[in-house]
Design a protein around this motif. Structure first.
Motif, PDB file in Angstrom:
ATOM      1  N   ASP A  59       0.812  -1.221   0.000  1.00 12.02           N
ATOM      2  CA  ASP A  59       0.000   0.000   0.000  1.00 12.02           C
ATOM      3  C   ASP A  59       0.843   1.267   0.000  1.00 12.02           C
ATOM      4  O   ASP A  59       0.347   2.350   0.333  1.00 12.02           O
ATOM      5  N   THR A  60       2.123   1.163  -0.401  1.00 14.38           N
ATOM      6  CA  THR A  60       3.024   2.311  -0.329  1.00 14.38           C
ATOM      7  C   THR A  60       3.797   2.479  -1.635  1.00 14.38           C
ATOM      8  O   THR A  60       4.291   1.505  -2.201  1.00 14.38           O
TER       9      THR A  60
ATOM     10  N   THR B  41       4.716   7.555  -0.059  1.00 11.42           N
ATOM     11  CA  THR B  41       3.337   8.000   0.105  1.00 11.42           C
ATOM     12  C   THR B  41       2.421   6.788   0.067  1.00 11.42           C
ATOM     13  O   THR B  41       2.750   5.765  -0.552  1.00 11.42           O
ATOM     14  N   GLN B  42       1.296   6.902   0.744  1.00  9.76           N
ATOM     15  CA  GLN B  42       0.274   5.861   0.675  1.00  9.76           C
ATOM     16  C   GLN B  42      -0.928   6.336  -0.138  1.00  9.76           C
ATOM     17  O   GLN B  42      -1.953   5.649  -0.181  1.00  9.76           O
ATOM     18  N   THR B  43      -0.781   7.479  -0.792  1.00  6.37           N
ATOM     19  CA  THR B  43      -1.816   7.981  -1.686  1.00  6.37           C
ATOM     20  C   THR B  43      -1.534   7.447  -3.086  1.00  6.37           C
ATOM     21  O   THR B  43      -0.763   8.033  -3.845  1.00  6.37           O
ATOM     22  N   LEU B  44      -2.126   6.307  -3.405  1.00  6.80           N
ATOM     23  CA  LEU B  44      -1.793   5.600  -4.643  1.00  6.80           C
ATOM     24  C   LEU B  44      -2.681   6.066  -5.800  1.00  6.80           C
ATOM     25  O   LEU B  44      -3.449   5.307  -6.392  1.00  6.80           O
ATOM     26  N   THR B  45      -2.533   7.366  -6.107  1.00  6.71           N
ATOM     27  CA  THR B  45      -3.217   7.979  -7.245  1.00  6.71           C
ATOM     28  C   THR B  45      -2.186   8.748  -8.053  1.00  6.71           C
ATOM     29  O   THR B  45      -1.070   8.992  -7.583  1.00  6.71           O
TER      30      THR B  45
ATOM     31  N   ASP C  90      -2.275  11.904  -8.755  1.00  6.42           N
ATOM     32  CA  ASP C  90      -1.999  13.138  -8.017  1.00  6.42           C
ATOM     33  C   ASP C  90      -1.062  12.871  -6.840  1.00  6.42           C
ATOM     34  O   ASP C  90      -0.173  13.679  -6.544  1.00  6.42           O
ATOM     35  N   GLY C  91      -1.263  11.746  -6.157  1.00 14.25           N
ATOM     36  CA  GLY C  91      -0.386  11.384  -5.053  1.00 14.25           C
ATOM     37  C   GLY C  91       1.033  11.132  -5.519  1.00 14.25           C
ATOM     38  O   GLY C  91       2.004  11.510  -4.849  1.00 14.25           O
TER      39      GLY C  91
END
Length: 324
Positions: free
Chosen positions: A271-272, A294-298, A300-301
């Motif tokens: 998840d990272t 980051t754990q924002t897997l988009t 934009d992330g």
């Protein structure tokens, strides 16, 4: 009335046509259409001299992109590491297929590893990033700037037979070097992995942003074929898209091109998203390695991750170090 074939633009080198052929075959199968390949000659194919002095990034991409914008072809396939980080108006990267091997590869005489090369050995590369990291690991090496197709470069290694692809710009004396450094992905795509004597660990040599990845580019309005557009969505690999987006965002924020001594590699672990980077003094006497996650897997992330790590590098002096 018979529908005209769908046209895919490519450079004419063996590596480019092989990469394009893989994409064309997948699209033909997924979309159920006839594909036609259009060869486009680029500035990087016809201009001599070091790549780092050919007017910045994009020397292999500009003509392909112009052919796409003018309607000469409907889609273009690029090596992603060759693309400038600024996306031109009117074009979009519709797919980043699953990434191949990201590593750089040593192709040396007598099966030697990097640590086994004799003192003062000659190593060919056209990449300041590779040169700087080689010198950081082995300051005694003599770096030789080389150009040409994969076959031309392999032919520079002592004892290497002439290659089928030995027709690129910059051909010089055969067998004058102890080793060359090439992207492992390109060698594997061409079936030339037997020339690899060592895959270089990213701990020694971080790859170029986007290395091992392809970019499938279309006009912003789409490919003009609904079946192809749907196929491109299937061809796009999410983890690859996140990784290369982070790497290229870092490069863009550093305002560095593909000729800069900058390496970056992002990978998704569960998840990272982890992004490693290196900035080097061109002579290899100093390097700066930093990592961010980051754990924002988009998308934009991924962009935010690349920008944040670039900001950290800049605060710690990466621009002066790498001569950006």
């Amino acid at each position: 009335m018979t529908q005209a074939p769908f046209r895919i633009g490519t450079r004419g080198s063996a590596l480019a046509t092989t990469q394009t052929g893989h994409v064309a075959a997948e699209l033909a199968e997924l979309a159920g259409i006839e594909i036609e390949t259009v060869l486009v000659k680029t500035e990087g194919d016809v201009t001599t001299g070091p790549l780092s002095q050919l007017g910045g990034t994009g020397v292999f991409a500009a003509a392909l992109r112009q052919a796409l914008l003018s309607g000469e072809c409907d889609l273009a396939v690029h090596s992603l590491k060759d693309l400038p980080t600024t996306q031109p108006e009117g074009l979009v990267i519709a797919a980043t297929p699953k990434r191949a091997d990201v590593r750089d590869a040593l192709c040396a005489r007598d099966g030697l590893f990097l640590a086994e090369l004799p003192e003062g050995a000659t190593v060919g590369t056209g990449s300041p990033r590779r040169a700087a990291q080689l010198l950081a690991f082995r300051p005694d090496l003599k770096i030789v700037d080389i150009r040409g197709n994969v076959g031309t470069r392999l032919g520079r290694v002592k004892g290497s037979p002439a290659q089928a692809d030995d027709g690129g710009v910059g051909r010089t004396n055969q067998g004058d070097l102890d080793a060359v450094i090439l992207a492992a992905a390109g060698l594997e795509r061409l079936g030339l992995e037997s020339h690899i004597t060592e895959y270089l660990d990213p701990e020694i040599m971080l790859p170029a942003p986007g290395q091992g990845s392809l970019a499938v580019e279309v006009r912003a309005a789409g490919s003009s074929n609904a079946a192809v557009d749907a196929a491109l969505e299937k061809l796009d690999d999410h983890d690859t898209r996140l990784a290369v987006t982070a790497e290229r965002a870092l490069l863009a924020r550093l305002e560095a091109g593909c000729a800069a001594p900058i390496g970056a590699l992002a990978r998704v672990f569960e998840d990272t998203l982890v992004l490693d980077s290196v900035a080097c003094r061109p002579d290899g006497t100093d390097t700066m390695r930093r990592t961010a996650t980051t754990q924002t897997l988009t998308v934009d992330g991924a962009i935010a991750l690349g920008v944040a790590l670039a900001e950290l590098l800049l605060r710690e002096g990466a621009a002066a170090l790498a001569g950006l």
